[in-house]
Design a protein around this motif. Structure first.
Motif, PDB file in Angstrom:
ATOM      1  N   UNK A 262       0.849  -1.192   0.000  1.00 13.26           N
ATOM      2  CA  UNK A 262       0.000   0.000   0.000  1.00 13.26           C
ATOM      3  C   UNK A 262       0.883   1.239   0.000  1.00 13.26           C
ATOM      4  N   UNK A 263       0.593   2.156  -0.910  1.00 13.88           N
ATOM      5  CA  UNK A 263       1.348   3.415  -1.005  1.00 13.88           C
ATOM      6  C   UNK A 263       2.853   3.184  -1.020  1.00 13.88           C
ATOM      7  N   UNK A 264       3.264   2.150  -1.756  1.00 14.62           N
ATOM      8  CA  UNK A 264       4.687   1.894  -1.944  1.00 14.62           C
ATOM      9  C   UNK A 264       5.358   1.138  -0.829  1.00 14.62           C
ATOM     10  N   UNK A 265       4.599   0.666   0.168  1.00 15.56           N
ATOM     11  CA  UNK A 265       5.182  -0.041   1.308  1.00 15.56           C
ATOM     12  C   UNK A 265       4.599  -1.450   1.360  1.00 15.56           C
ATOM     13  N   UNK A 266       5.467  -2.465   1.413  1.00 16.44           N
ATOM     14  CA  UNK A 266       4.982  -3.840   1.537  1.00 16.44           C
ATOM     15  C   UNK A 266       4.259  -4.014   2.871  1.00 16.44           C
ATOM     16  N   UNK A 267       3.107  -4.689   2.824  1.00 17.09           N
ATOM     17  CA  UNK A 267       2.320  -4.885   4.044  1.00 17.09           C
ATOM     18  C   UNK A 267       2.828  -6.107   4.804  1.00 17.09           C
ATOM     19  N   UNK A 268       2.573  -6.126   6.105  1.00 19.15           N
ATOM     20  CA  UNK A 268       2.887  -7.313   6.905  1.00 19.15           C
ATOM     21  C   UNK A 268       2.050  -8.495   6.414  1.00 19.15           C
ATOM     22  N   UNK A 269       2.626  -9.670   6.553  1.00 22.54           N
ATOM     23  CA  UNK A 269       1.920 -10.905   6.207  1.00 22.54           C
ATOM     24  C   UNK A 269       1.467 -10.946   4.751  1.00 22.54           C
TER      25      UNK A 269
END
Length: 288
Positions: A262-269
Motif C-alpha cells: 500500500x502506497x509503496x510499502x509492503x504490508x505485513x503478512x
C-alpha cells in the motif's frame, strides 16, 4: 534506467479528447491537457504520462516541456485560480530533496518554457509504486483533473523480495476518475476571464457526469495467464472522490487477488487476503 541514469522528456500540451458512443455510452468530446498527447485529437483514449522506472541509487533526469497556450492574463492572486497554462511536476513517494533541481513544488514553468529536473535517488531508497502530477499552486485541480498524472516504479533490488515474486509478470495501471463537466466549472473561476481553452468547443457534457479510465482508456482489456500469479501495480487519481475497487470474477474462473503493498510499502503478512481496495486520490496499491 540504463547504467544508473533515466533520461526522459515529458511534453505538456493541449488536445481534444473524443469518445465515441460505442465506448462511452454517449458520444462526448472536450478540450483538455495531457502528458505527451498524440496529436491535437485523441479518440477513445486519454493521454497519460509515461511510467518512470528506476532503482535505488539511480539518477533520474526529466525535461518538462510546456507547450500550453499563453495564460489569459498576469493576475496571480494567492489562493485563487490563475495561470492555467503554467505548470510544474511533483512526485509522491520519493525520498528526495525538495529544493532545485529535484522536487521543488514552487517551480514555475510558463507556457513555452522548459525545466530540467534531476532527482538523486538515495542508494537505500525502498522499492515501491508511486506517482507524479502537475502541482503549480493556482491550477493544480484543473491540470490533475485534465489528466496530468503518471506512475513511478522504484524497482525491487535482487535481495529485497522472494524470488517467486520477483519473477512474476507485471501490469501497471493508472486509474482515473475524470469529471470534465466539473472541470468546466473550475475553469470558469480562473482570474483574467477564465480558462478559455477548457471552456471552448465541448460536446456532450452534462452536470454530474464522470467516467473511469485505466491507462487512459474506458473499459480496456488486459490479458493474464490463468492459474498463474501476476503482479499488478495501481495508482489512483481523481478530483476529490474516494473509490472502492473490487475483483469481479464474471466468468467463474476462480480468480483471486491478494494485497502485497500500500502506497509503496509492503504490508505485513503479504500476500494478504483482499476483498475490496479502498483508495483515496493519490493512493497506490499492489496486488497479485
Amino acid at each position: 534506467a540504463a547504467s544508473g541514469v533515466l533520461t526522459t522528456t515529458i511534453v505538456v500540451d493541449e488536445y481534444t479528447a473524443s469518445f465515441t458512443e460505442a465506448v462511452s455510452g454517449s458520444a462526448l468530446s472536450y478540450k483538455t491537457r495531457g502528458y505527451n498527447p498524440e496529436g491535437t485529437t485523441m479518440t477513445d483514449r486519454m493521454a497519460v504520462g509515461p511510467t518512470l522506472r528506476f532503482s535505488a541509487g539511480d539518477t533520474v533526469k526529466v525535461t518538462l516541456d510546456n507547450d500550453l497556450e499563453a495564460n489569459p492574463g498576469t493576475t496571480t492572486t494567492m489562493n485563487s485560480m490563475h495561470s492555467p497554462g503554467t505548470t510544474n511536476l511533483h512526485t509522491h513517494g520519493l525520498h528526495v530533496d525538495s529544493d532545485d533541481p529535484q522536487d521543488n513544488v514552487y517551480v514555475t514553468v510558463a507556457p513555452g518554457g522548459t525545466w530540467e529536473y534531476t532527482y538523486s535517488i538515495p542508494s537505500d531508497h525502498a522499492a515501491g509504486t508511486h506517482w507524479y502530477h502537475a502541482h503549480f499552486h493556482g491550477n493544480t485541480a484543473l491540470q490533475v483533473g485534465n489528466g496530468l498524472v503518471g506512475v513511478i516504479v522504484v524497482e525491487d533490488a535482487n535481495d529485497e523480495i522472494p524470488d517467486d515474486l520477483a519473477a512474476l509478470s507485471e501490469l501497471v495501471l493508472m486509474v482515473q476518475k475524470l469529471e470534465p463537466y466539473a472541470i468546466q466549472q473550475i475553469a470558469g473561476e480562473f482570474q483574467d476571464g477564465g480558462d478559455g481553452w477548457t471552456q471552448s468547443g465541448n460536446v456532450g457534457l452534462s452536470n454530474g457526469d464522470s467516467y473511469w479510465t485505466v491507462n487512459g482508456q474506458i473499459n480496456p482489456t488486459a490479458t493474464v495467464t490463468q492459474n498463474q500469479w501476476t503482479r499488478v501495480r495501481v495508482a489512483y487519481s481523481s478530483l476529490e472522490s474516494a473509490a472502492d475497487i473490487t475483483l469481479v470474477d464474471s466468468d467463474s474462473l476462480g480468480c483471486e487477488w491478494k494485497l502485497i503493498a500500500k502506497d509503496g510499502i509492503y504490508v505485513d503478512n503479504a500476500p494478504r487476503a483482499l476483498t475490496t481496495a479502498h483508495v483515496a486520490p493519490g493512493n497506490r496499491f499492489d496486488f497479485v
